[in-house]
Design a protein around this motif. Sequence first.
Motif, PDB file in Angstrom:
ATOM      1  N   LEU A  35       0.835  -1.218   0.000  1.00 33.02           N
ATOM      2  CA  LEU A  35       0.000   0.000   0.000  1.00 33.02           C
ATOM      3  C   LEU A  35       0.862   1.257   0.000  1.00 33.02           C
ATOM      4  CD1 LEU A  35      -2.933   1.336   0.566  1.00 33.02           C
ATOM      5  CD2 LEU A  35      -2.118   1.451   2.932  1.00 33.02           C
ATOM      6  N   MET A  36       1.890   1.276   0.865  1.00 30.21           N
ATOM      7  CA  MET A  36       2.725   2.481   0.980  1.00 30.21           C
ATOM      8  C   MET A  36       3.466   2.784  -0.320  1.00 30.21           C
ATOM      9  SD  MET A  36       4.329   2.002   4.750  1.00 30.21           S
ATOM     10  CE  MET A  36       5.431   3.400   4.760  1.00 30.21           C
ATOM     11  N   PRO A  72      -3.465  15.959   3.032  1.00 29.18           N
ATOM     12  CA  PRO A  72      -4.506  15.045   2.544  1.00 29.18           C
ATOM     13  C   PRO A  72      -3.910  13.645   2.336  1.00 29.18           C
ATOM     14  CG  PRO A  72      -3.818  16.581   0.818  1.00 29.18           C
ATOM     15  CD  PRO A  72      -3.096  16.988   2.059  1.00 29.18           C
ATOM     16  N   PHE A  73      -4.763  12.611   2.440  1.00 29.02           N
ATOM     17  CA  PHE A  73      -4.315  11.242   2.201  1.00 29.02           C
ATOM     18  C   PHE A  73      -3.681  11.113   0.831  1.00 29.02           C
ATOM     19  CE2 PHE A  73      -7.475   9.352   5.305  1.00 29.02           C
ATOM     20  CZ  PHE A  73      -6.505   8.776   6.089  1.00 29.02           C
ATOM     21  N   LYS A  74      -2.642  10.315   0.740  1.00 25.52           N
ATOM     22  CA  LYS A  74      -2.115   9.920  -0.573  1.00 25.52           C
ATOM     23  C   LYS A  74      -2.998   8.766  -1.034  1.00 25.52           C
ATOM     24  CE  LYS A  74       1.318  12.727  -0.281  1.00 25.52           C
ATOM     25  NZ  LYS A  74       1.146  13.995  -0.981  1.00 25.52           N
ATOM     26  N   LYS A  75      -3.628   8.962  -2.159  1.00 24.69           N
ATOM     27  CA  LYS A  75      -4.614   7.967  -2.606  1.00 24.69           C
ATOM     28  C   LYS A  75      -3.950   6.727  -3.196  1.00 24.69           C
ATOM     29  CE  LYS A  75      -8.710   9.095  -3.649  1.00 24.69           C
ATOM     30  NZ  LYS A  75      -9.987   9.446  -4.225  1.00 24.69           N
ATOM     31  N   SER A 343       0.566   6.696   8.068  1.00 26.39           N
ATOM     32  CA  SER A 343      -0.674   7.408   8.396  1.00 26.39           C
ATOM     33  C   SER A 343      -1.150   8.296   7.245  1.00 26.39           C
ATOM     34  CB  SER A 343      -0.497   8.236   9.672  1.00 26.39           C
ATOM     35  OG  SER A 343       0.334   9.340   9.383  1.00 26.39           O
ATOM     36  N   HIS A 344      -0.290   8.566   6.276  1.00 30.01           N
ATOM     37  CA  HIS A 344      -0.696   9.394   5.129  1.00 30.01           C
ATOM     38  C   HIS A 344      -1.283   8.564   3.981  1.00 30.01           C
ATOM     39  CE1 HIS A 344       0.929  12.946   6.935  1.00 30.01           C
ATOM     40  NE2 HIS A 344       2.039  12.290   7.197  1.00 30.01           N
ATOM     41  N   CYS A 345      -1.297   7.244   4.150  1.00 30.41           N
ATOM     42  CA  CYS A 345      -1.765   6.380   3.062  1.00 30.41           C
ATOM     43  C   CYS A 345      -3.248   6.045   3.246  1.00 30.41           C
ATOM     44  CB  CYS A 345      -0.937   5.085   3.025  1.00 30.41           C
ATOM     45  SG  CYS A 345       0.800   5.408   2.727  1.00 30.41           S
ATOM     46  N   GLU A 346      -3.993   6.236   2.184  1.00 28.80           N
ATOM     47  CA  GLU A 346      -5.449   6.012   2.209  1.00 28.80           C
ATOM     48  C   GLU A 346      -5.786   4.587   2.684  1.00 28.80           C
ATOM     49  OE1 GLU A 346      -7.152   6.218  -1.719  1.00 28.80           O
ATOM     50  OE2 GLU A 346      -9.207   6.108  -0.982  1.00 28.80           O
ATOM     51  N   ASP A 349      -5.846   1.460   7.649  1.00 26.32           N
ATOM     52  CA  ASP A 349      -6.450   0.631   8.709  1.00 26.32           C
ATOM     53  C   ASP A 349      -7.236  -0.540   8.101  1.00 26.32           C
ATOM     54  OD1 ASP A 349      -8.033   2.591   7.664  1.00 26.32           O
ATOM     55  OD2 ASP A 349      -9.006   3.147   9.544  1.00 26.32           O
ATOM     56  N   GLU A 350      -7.838  -0.302   6.939  1.00 27.00           N
ATOM     57  CA  GLU A 350      -8.556  -1.381   6.252  1.00 27.00           C
ATOM     58  C   GLU A 350      -7.580  -2.476   5.797  1.00 27.00           C
ATOM     59  OE1 GLU A 350     -10.707  -1.620   2.093  1.00 27.00           O
ATOM     60  OE2 GLU A 350     -11.570   0.023   3.252  1.00 27.00           O
ATOM     61  N   ILE A 351      -6.400  -2.064   5.381  1.00 25.79           N
ATOM     62  CA  ILE A 351      -5.392  -3.031   4.917  1.00 25.79           C
ATOM     63  C   ILE A 351      -4.884  -3.877   6.100  1.00 25.79           C
ATOM     64  CG2 ILE A 351      -3.114  -3.281   3.787  1.00 25.79           C
ATOM     65  CD1 ILE A 351      -5.415  -2.413   1.884  1.00 25.79           C
ATOM     66  N   ILE A 352      -4.801  -3.261   7.276  1.00 24.53           N
ATOM     67  CA  ILE A 352      -4.381  -4.027   8.470  1.00 24.53           C
ATOM     68  C   ILE A 352      -5.409  -5.127   8.753  1.00 24.53           C
ATOM     69  CG2 ILE A 352      -4.005  -3.889  10.981  1.00 24.53           C
ATOM     70  CD1 ILE A 352      -2.781  -1.089  10.522  1.00 24.53           C
ATOM     71  N   SER A 353      -6.704  -4.774   8.708  1.00 20.49           N
ATOM     72  CA  SER A 353      -7.750  -5.793   8.958  1.00 20.49           C
ATOM     73  C   SER A 353      -7.700  -6.882   7.888  1.00 20.49           C
ATOM     74  CB  SER A 353      -9.153  -5.191   8.924  1.00 20.49           C
ATOM     75  OG  SER A 353      -9.223  -4.087   9.732  1.00 20.49           O
ATOM     76  N   LEU A 354      -7.474  -6.457   6.655  1.00 24.89           N
ATOM     77  CA  LEU A 354      -7.412  -7.422   5.560  1.00 24.89           C
ATOM     78  C   LEU A 354      -6.268  -8.419   5.787  1.00 24.89           C
ATOM     79  CD1 LEU A 354      -9.029  -7.643   2.881  1.00 24.89           C
ATOM     80  CD2 LEU A 354      -7.153  -6.469   1.758  1.00 24.89           C
ATOM     81  N   ALA A 355      -5.122  -7.903   6.206  1.00 26.20           N
ATOM     82  CA  ALA A 355      -3.956  -8.769   6.466  1.00 26.20           C
ATOM     83  C   ALA A 355      -4.278  -9.740   7.601  1.00 26.20           C
ATOM     84  CB  ALA A 355      -2.732  -7.919   6.811  1.00 26.20           C
TER      85      ALA A 355
END
Length: 365
Positions: A35-36, A72-75, A343-346, A349-355
Motif C-alpha cells: 500500500l505504501m 490530505p491522504f495519498k490515494k 498514516s498518510h496512506c489512504e 487501517d482497512e489493509i491491516i484488517s485485511l492482512a
Amino acid sequence: MTVICLGSKKERSFSRKMDPNIMKSKFRGCLLGSLMGDCLGAPYEGNEISSGDKIIIQRYFDKMEEPEFKGPFKKYTDDTAMMKSMAKFLIDKPEPDFTYLAKLFVTEYFKEPRRGYGQSVVAVFEKLRNSKYTNIYQPANEQFDGSGSYGNGGAMRIAPVALYYSSDYNNMINVARDATRITHSNIFGINGALLQCIAVQQALHINPSSKINIKEFCSCLLEKIKLIEDNSDDSEFNMPEAYQEKLKKVELLLEKEYNDDLEDEIIYTLGNGIGAYDSVGTAIFCFLKAQSCIPKIETDNIIRRTIQYAVTLGGDTDTIACMAGAIAGAYLGEEAINKALLSHCEKYDEIISLADNLYQAAGNT
Ligand code: AR6
Ligand code: MG
C-alpha cells in the motif's frame, strides 16, 4: 515442482519454528508495504527523475515522517484496488474460485474506475461483465491480437497469494498463474507475476532480525524461475530465459560501486516501465539494494529506503514501489514500518484488517 529453497540452513530452521506473532506481523508488513509503495509512489508516476527531483523526494518523505505534519491522504491506485480483491478472494473461498475473483476485479473497477488502471485492462473488465463470465480467460486471451497483456498488472497485486500459500509452493504457483491469467495471458505478464510472488514468499520466511543473505536470495529465485521458464511456452518471443537473464543482471548491478551514471544503467538494464519484464526485476533490485545505505537516500528505515529508492528511479513508480514494498514488508514485518509515513496512506487501517483476516484464513490463529 516441490522446491522450497529458503536460503541458508539457519533460515530454513527459523521458518519451521517461526513465532506466530512474527508471521502475523509479516502479513501486515507485506500488505502495508505494498500500500505504501503504491500511495507514496503514485504522485511521481511517469516522471523522469533528475538529481534535483531526488532532493525534492527526500524532503517529501522527510516531511511526511514528521508526526505533526498533516496533509490530505495519498490515494491508492489500481495496484491496491486489485490487491484488495486478491486478498478477499482468498479469504472468502477456501477452494479457489477464479470466477469469483474475476467478479471482484470487475465490481471494484466499476465502483471506482478512476484509480489509474492500465489502458487496455479496462477492455477485459468490460468483456467479462458483458459475457456474464462465461469464459473468464477469453477476454484476456484476446488482448493485443491474441498475444495477451505483458503489463505488470498481474505482479502488482500478487502478494496475498504468496502469504496465503506461504508453505504450499505448488499451489502458490498454480493459483498465482490462474489469478494472473484473468487479465494477463502473455508469458511475460504471467512469469513476472510468478517471480514477484516467489520473491514475497522467500522474504516471508526470512528471520527479520537477521541480515538478508543477498546471494542466496537471488540464487533461490533463479533456481525457481528457471524451472518455471523451462516449462513455459515462449514460442512468440523466443526469450526462454528472459527472467533468469534479468535476475543475473540484478546480481551484477548489486555488486557495482555507486557512481553518477549507475542509476541510468539500472534503468536501462532492468527497466522502469509498465511491462512486467521492465519492472519486476527492478522491484527486487530496489529491495535488495536498500538492505544497506544508498547515497542520497537519507533514512535508517529499510522499508522507507526501499520505497524511496524505487520512486527515485522514475517511470512506473507506484507499481515498482508497491512490489518492492511488499517484499520488504514481508521480510521485516509491521514493526519496521514508519507509522507517521503510513498514516498518510489512504485506508491503511482497512489493509491491516485485511492482512489479519488473510492470516486467519490461511489457517493461523
Ligand atoms: N503488446 C503491446 N503493448 C502491450 C502489450 C502487448 N502484448 N501488453 C501490454 N502492453 P494493461 P496492467 C502495454 O492495460 O498491466 C497501471 O498504471 C499497453 O500499452 O494490461 O494492468 C498499473 O498500475 C497497455 O496499455 O495494464 C500498472 O502500473 C499497457 O502495456 C500498469 O498500468 C498496460 O497493460 C500496467 O497495468
Ligand atoms: Mg501503476
